[in-house]
Design a protein around this motif. Structure first.
Motif, PDB file in Angstrom:
ATOM      1  N   VAL A   1     -30.227  -3.443  73.926  1.00  0.00           N
ATOM      2  CA  VAL A   1     -30.958  -2.389  74.628  1.00  0.00           C
ATOM      3  C   VAL A   1     -30.059  -1.167  74.785  1.00  0.00           C
ATOM      4  N   THR A   2     -30.679  -0.027  74.956  1.00  0.00           N
ATOM      5  CA  THR A   2     -29.927   1.198  75.196  1.00  0.00           C
ATOM      6  C   THR A   2     -29.393   1.188  76.626  1.00  0.00           C
TER       7      THR A   2
ATOM      8  N   GLU B   1     -29.993   3.349  78.880  1.00  0.00           N
ATOM      9  CA  GLU B   1     -31.120   3.693  79.763  1.00  0.00           C
ATOM     10  C   GLU B   1     -32.011   2.467  79.983  1.00  0.00           C
ATOM     11  N   GLU B   2     -32.293   1.719  78.924  1.00  0.00           N
ATOM     12  CA  GLU B   2     -33.117   0.512  79.067  1.00  0.00           C
ATOM     13  C   GLU B   2     -32.400  -0.521  79.928  1.00  0.00           C
TER      14      GLU B   2
ATOM     15  N   ASP C   1     -32.826   0.502  83.495  1.00  0.00           N
ATOM     16  CA  ASP C   1     -34.193   0.230  83.945  1.00  0.00           C
ATOM     17  C   ASP C   1     -34.403  -1.267  84.210  1.00  0.00           C
TER      18      ASP C   1
ATOM     19  N   LEU D   1     -39.898  -2.461  80.329  1.00  0.00           N
ATOM     20  CA  LEU D   1     -39.880  -1.662  79.102  1.00  0.00           C
ATOM     21  C   LEU D   1     -41.308  -1.706  78.579  1.00  0.00           C
TER      22      LEU D   1
ATOM     23  N   GLN E   1     -43.178  -2.793  74.787  1.00  0.00           N
ATOM     24  CA  GLN E   1     -42.051  -3.155  73.921  1.00  0.00           C
ATOM     25  C   GLN E   1     -42.030  -4.642  73.551  1.00  0.00           C
TER      26      GLN E   1
ATOM     27  N   ASP F   1     -26.365  -4.759  76.593  1.00  0.00           N
ATOM     28  CA  ASP F   1     -26.268  -3.299  76.577  1.00  0.00           C
ATOM     29  C   ASP F   1     -25.299  -2.817  75.487  1.00  0.00           C
TER      30      ASP F   1
ATOM     31  N   ASP G   1     -45.384  -5.715  77.864  1.00  0.00           N
ATOM     32  CA  ASP G   1     -44.113  -5.137  78.294  1.00  0.00           C
ATOM     33  C   ASP G   1     -42.988  -6.175  78.234  1.00  0.00           C
TER      34      ASP G   1
END
Length: 149
Positions: free
Chosen positions: A92-93, A95-96, A99, A106, A109, A122, A137
């Motif tokens: 995941v990014t 930002e993800e 979150d 997400l 997704q 990450d 999601d």
């Protein structure tokens, strides 16, 4: 129950009984004590265990284990590396990751998931947690602390 390997490694006569050393590879939930009992019963000789040693569970082998006395300063698996040995990974990014750690979903997704539960990792290689589908999601089922030793 699935037994994929059953090798007799050694055979000894002890006090009129036959002792066998065996190597068994089997699926989760296989009771080795019951396997010995049932095999002995099928052969008409009886059977039981005098010792049992688990040498591997999934992707974890006892040969890679570190004794308690050597644990201080030993190279151990990170939570992300341990999770990746037993389940699919979703990178995941940043930002993800933030979150997911804050309980956000997400949105739309779900198609990114390779299984019902996956390890979210990450960009820095840290385990964010275990995620799962919720509708269309992705949602955290379990989160890890942001700072992992």
């Amino acid at each position: 129950m699935t037994v994929s390997r059953f090798d007799v490694l050694a055979q000894r006569r002890v006090d009129g009984f036959t002792d066998l050393d065996v190597l068994v590879e089997c699926s989760s939930g296989t009771y080795i004590r019951a396997l010995a009992r049932d095999l002995g019963d099928a052969l008409g000789v009886g059977g039981h265990l005098t010792a049992l040693r688990r040498t591997r569970v999934g992707g974890f082998d006892v040969a890679d284990a570190v004794g308690i006395d050597e644990l201080e300063g030993a190279a151990t698996l990170t939570p992300a590396a341990a999770a990746a040995r037993v389940m699919p990974v979703l990178v995941v990014t940043a930002e993800e990751a933030r979150d997911l750690r804050h309980g956000k979903r997400l949105v739309a997704q779900r198609d990114r998931l390779a299984a019902s539960e996956v390890a979210a990792i990450d960009p820095d290689g840290a385990l964010v947690g275990i995620v799962e589908a919720r509708g269309n999601d992705i949602k955290s089922a379990m989160n890890m602390p942001e700072v992992q030793a």
